[in-house]
Design a protein around this motif. Structure first.
Motif, PDB file in Angstrom:
ATOM      1  N   GLU A 168      -3.857  -4.655  -6.977  1.00 58.07           N
ATOM      2  CA  GLU A 168      -2.694  -5.005  -6.065  1.00 58.07           C
ATOM      3  C   GLU A 168      -1.565  -3.862  -6.881  1.00 58.07           C
ATOM      4  OE1 GLU A 168      -2.051  -8.749  -6.002  1.00 58.07           O
ATOM      5  OE2 GLU A 168      -2.188  -9.166  -3.510  1.00 58.07           O
ATOM      6  N   ALA A 169      -2.031  -3.068  -8.093  1.00 56.16           N
ATOM      7  CA  ALA A 169      -0.933  -1.854  -9.209  1.00 56.16           C
ATOM      8  C   ALA A 169      -0.572  -0.887  -7.387  1.00 56.16           C
ATOM      9  CB  ALA A 169      -2.421  -1.491  -9.485  1.00 56.16           C
ATOM     10  N   SER A 170      -0.878  -0.375  -6.511  1.00 58.11           N
ATOM     11  CA  SER A 170      -0.189   0.156  -6.142  1.00 58.11           C
ATOM     12  C   SER A 170       0.703  -0.436  -5.190  1.00 58.11           C
ATOM     13  CB  SER A 170      -0.805   0.793  -4.487  1.00 58.11           C
ATOM     14  OG  SER A 170      -1.431  -0.204  -4.260  1.00 58.11           O
ATOM     15  N   LEU A 191      -6.669  -2.612  -2.754  1.00 59.28           N
ATOM     16  CA  LEU A 191      -7.897  -1.886  -3.575  1.00 59.28           C
ATOM     17  C   LEU A 191      -9.140  -2.771  -3.635  1.00 59.28           C
ATOM     18  CD1 LEU A 191     -10.009   0.177  -3.141  1.00 59.28           C
ATOM     19  CD2 LEU A 191     -10.048   0.317  -6.085  1.00 59.28           C
ATOM     20  N   LEU A 192      -9.618  -3.504  -2.937  1.00 59.73           N
ATOM     21  CA  LEU A 192     -10.815  -4.194  -3.169  1.00 59.73           C
ATOM     22  C   LEU A 192     -11.959  -4.011  -3.984  1.00 59.73           C
ATOM     23  CD1 LEU A 192     -11.511  -7.325  -1.771  1.00 59.73           C
ATOM     24  CD2 LEU A 192     -13.147  -6.206  -0.879  1.00 59.73           C
ATOM     25  N   ASP A 193     -11.800  -4.282  -5.001  1.00 58.48           N
ATOM     26  CA  ASP A 193     -12.203  -4.628  -6.550  1.00 58.48           C
ATOM     27  C   ASP A 193     -14.186  -5.095  -6.146  1.00 58.48           C
ATOM     28  OD1 ASP A 193     -10.939  -2.825  -7.985  1.00 58.48           O
ATOM     29  OD2 ASP A 193     -10.024  -4.176  -9.103  1.00 58.48           O
ATOM     30  N   ASN A 511       4.303   1.789  -6.948  1.00 60.87           N
ATOM     31  CA  ASN A 511       5.367   0.552  -6.503  1.00 60.87           C
ATOM     32  C   ASN A 511       6.433   0.746  -7.100  1.00 60.87           C
ATOM     33  OD1 ASN A 511       3.779  -0.224  -8.670  1.00 60.87           O
ATOM     34  ND2 ASN A 511       5.671  -1.529  -9.054  1.00 60.87           N
ATOM     35  N   ASP A 512       6.642   1.484  -7.810  1.00 61.08           N
ATOM     36  CA  ASP A 512       7.902   1.638  -8.006  1.00 61.08           C
ATOM     37  C   ASP A 512       8.676   2.877  -7.530  1.00 61.08           C
ATOM     38  OD1 ASP A 512       7.439   0.121 -10.689  1.00 61.08           O
ATOM     39  OD2 ASP A 512       6.356   1.192 -11.668  1.00 61.08           O
TER      40      ASP A 512
END
Length: 619
Positions: A168-170, A191-193, A511-512
């Motif tokens: 969920e980094a994005s 993204l589903l790792d 996300n920032d």
């Protein structure tokens, strides 16, 4: 024709400057006065055309700009055959405009890159309960969608079947993937790792968290693009004042040469070049030290910052989890660590990477009956039953903790650790405390920011509140908030701005980008995403936190230098005009000499910033 000339204004400036150099070559080396005057006339005409067009367009909007004053002054210089002044004034004015344009143009690629990252298709369940690939625009609320390993989650929704690990980094900016199970919420653009899940769509299109990121960036950039330059604001008062003075002189004296002299001496050559040269020198100095300052308005706002807001991961921390604390029970832990390494080597999870780095080389045993579950992994290693995961998994597997172990868990959590517990044959043997590392230079440089005038230091993070509180206490921050989505962060900044605070936001992730855009000043780490860098006003190219306090000091010094140049420029003009009326020695020649000297002075004063010996203090 007008648009064509304005479009090629910079080309005309360089041609103008070349003709001026050719004219002086003819004057000093060839002593040819005819060519000297001819090239100055050509340079003046080419230079004044775009300026006159801008003056005309401003007048149509009932704005009396400096462009008008420069145009009138050039025409006046032509009337009294002072072609040198006309040519130099037009070049300086165009060059100042060029510098401003070059540094103030904001890149607009952030939105495009965000849109490219958004999912374009989705696997949607049809009426026959078969999944088919459709365009993202065909997905509606309550549709059932399939996402496989490596796929992007196309909408905000809820898992109704399956489980997996989601990066969920994005959205949150956190480097650690999150394990998702039945009824967990998932977000578009993540993204589903690993794993396979079915989700029911809750929000689609622009209503998703990712869609709101794009919308927030667009809105914030639009709100910034309307800012007016300082010189334009000043010209609203300065230009009419000089024109009025020239009119009064003409009315009283009927002396055309005196009137034109007033216009020529009142032409703000030093003012036009003084502000850009200060800003460009500041930008150049920053670039030499790994700091990209995107324009004079950025410098102006940054010098007034009262509150600085930070993202956590990758900004205050390194974004690389490490095993910080280890507690062993009932044994030395060597054998159990080998069992643990045997399991973790099969995973690319950041926590697994941190654990393997801590363990180093060890014996690897065969692993069987591996079962990935909520909160960890259960497996057979060398005939032993291993449970590896969080406290909830230990409780679920009925692994009892002694009072000492329970106390250890609580203390590690209070110190901001993510915990990995290892049980062998239903007995807890190891507790590992893992957390991201605070950048080593951060604390010292936060103190420098406060010394430079920043009153409030705030951290906003998608991480849990316990970790956030621990880091905030370590760094001495004013405020710290966890569990925040991008929309929460940008809304928090907007609230600070409503309270009258001038806010800078420092971050590095996709996300920032909304917060970087909505803040008065957005500051991105150079190691961050392209979107964050494009959206920001300032980029710390080498991601060195020490550069942040230096950037603020440099911005304040640049603004001081700019004000000095304004004072010099306006002071010289007032001196020339007063001397013209109150003395007998002031004339056009002396006035021109002082006028050109003042231009040189403000340029040299601006270049002091570029050649300053002050360096960034390393920690």
């Amino acid at each position: 024709m007008q648009q064509t000339l304005l479009k090629h204004k910079n080309h005309l400036m360089w041609i103008n400057g070349s003709f001026i150099l050719i004219s002086f070559f003819n004057h000093f080396l060839l002593h040819n006065q005819l060519l000297f005057a001819t090239f100055l006339i050509i340079a003046s005409v080419l230079g004044v055309l775009p300026i006159a067009i801008q003056a005309y367009q401003a007048l149509k909007l009932r704005i009396i700009s400096i462009d008008l004053l420069v145009t009138i002054a050039v025409i006046g210089a032509f009337i009294i055959k002072n072609y040198e002044e006309a040519a130099i004034v037009t070049f300086l004015f165009l060059f100042g405009s060029f510098l401003e344009q070059r540094t103030l143009n904001k890149t607009r690629t952030a939105i495009k890159e965000l849109v490219q990252m958004a999912p374009e298709t989705a696997w949607k369940q049809n009426n026959n309960h078969v999944f088919e690939e459709v365009g993202i625009d065909s997905v509606e609320k309550n549709d059932v969608l399939l996402v496989k390993t490596g796929g992007k989650i196309p909408v905000d929704g809820e898992i109704i079947f399956g489980q997996g690990t989601v990066n969920e980094a994005s959205i949150t900016g956190e480097s650690t993937p999150v394990h998702k199970t039945l009824h967990s919420d998932v977000f578009a653009g993540t993204l589903l790792d690993n794993g396979t899940i079915q989700i029911q769509a809750k929000q689609v299109g622009e209503d998703t968290v990712f869609g709101k990121i794009i919308e927030l960036v667009e809105e914030a950039q639009e709100s910034k693009s309307a800012a007016e330059r300082f010189i334009d604001q000043f010209s609203k008062y300065y230009t009419p004042a000089v024109l009025l003075l020239a009119g009064i002189v003409w009315f009283v004296s009927q002396n055309i040469e005196l009137t034109i002299t007033v216009l020529v001496l009142g032409c703000p050559g030093a003012l036009v070049i003084g502000v850009p040269v200060s800003n460009v020198a500041g930008i150049g100095k920053g670039a030499k030290n790994g700091i990209l300052l995107k324009g004079s308005e950025t410098i102006h706002h940054f010098s007034k910052i009262s509150t600085m807001v930070f993202d956590k991961t990758g900004t205050l921390t390194l974004g690389m989890p490490k095993v910080i604390e280890q507690e062993y029970f009932h044994s030395s832990g060597r054998q159990e660590l080998s069992y643990l390494a045997s399991i973790e080597q099969e995973s690319d999870h950041p926590l697994a990477t941190a654990i393997l780095e801590m363990i180093g080389e060890t014996t690897i045993y065969p692993v069987s009956e591996t079962h990935v579950t909520t909160g960890g992994i259960i497996a057979k290693v060398d005939g032993h039953h291993l449970v590896v995961g969080n406290l909830h998994l230990m409780e679920k597997e009925q692994i009892l903790l002694t009072p000492t172990q329970q106390s250890t868990v609580k203390m590690m959590e209070l110190r901001g650790n993510s915990l990995v517990l290892v049980a062998v044959d239903h007995v807890l043997k190891i507790i590992l405390g893992i957390r991201d590392q605070i950048r080593p230079e951060v604390k010292t440089n936060l103190d420098k920011l406060q010394q430079a005038g920043v009153k409030n230091l705030v951290m906003l993070s998608g991480d849990n509140q316990g970790t956030v509180d621990f880091i905030a206490k370590e760094l001495g921050l004013t405020q710290a908030y966890g569990n925040m989505l991008p929309e929460d962060k940008s809304n928090f900044i907007k609230q600070l701005q409503k309270e009258g605070q001038t806010v800078a936001f420092v971050g590095d992730g996709i996300n920032d980008s909304p917060s970087l855009a909505v803040a008065n000043i957005g500051i991105a780490m150079g190691s961050g995403t392209d979107v964050a860098i494009e959206t920001s006003d300032i980029v710390l190219i080498y991601s060195d936190f020490a550069h942040l306090s230096y950037a603020l000091t440099l911005a304040k010094a640049t603004v001081r230098n700019m004000k000095q140049n304004i004072t010099i420029a306006v002071g010289v003009v007032l001196f020339l005009l007063f001397s013209l009326f109150l003395s007998t020695w002031m004339n056009m020649s002396i006035g021109m000499f002082v006028h050109e000297a003042s231009i040189l002075v403000v340029i040299l004063n601006g270049l002091r910033l570029l050649h300053s010996n002050k360096k960034i203090a390393k920690t």
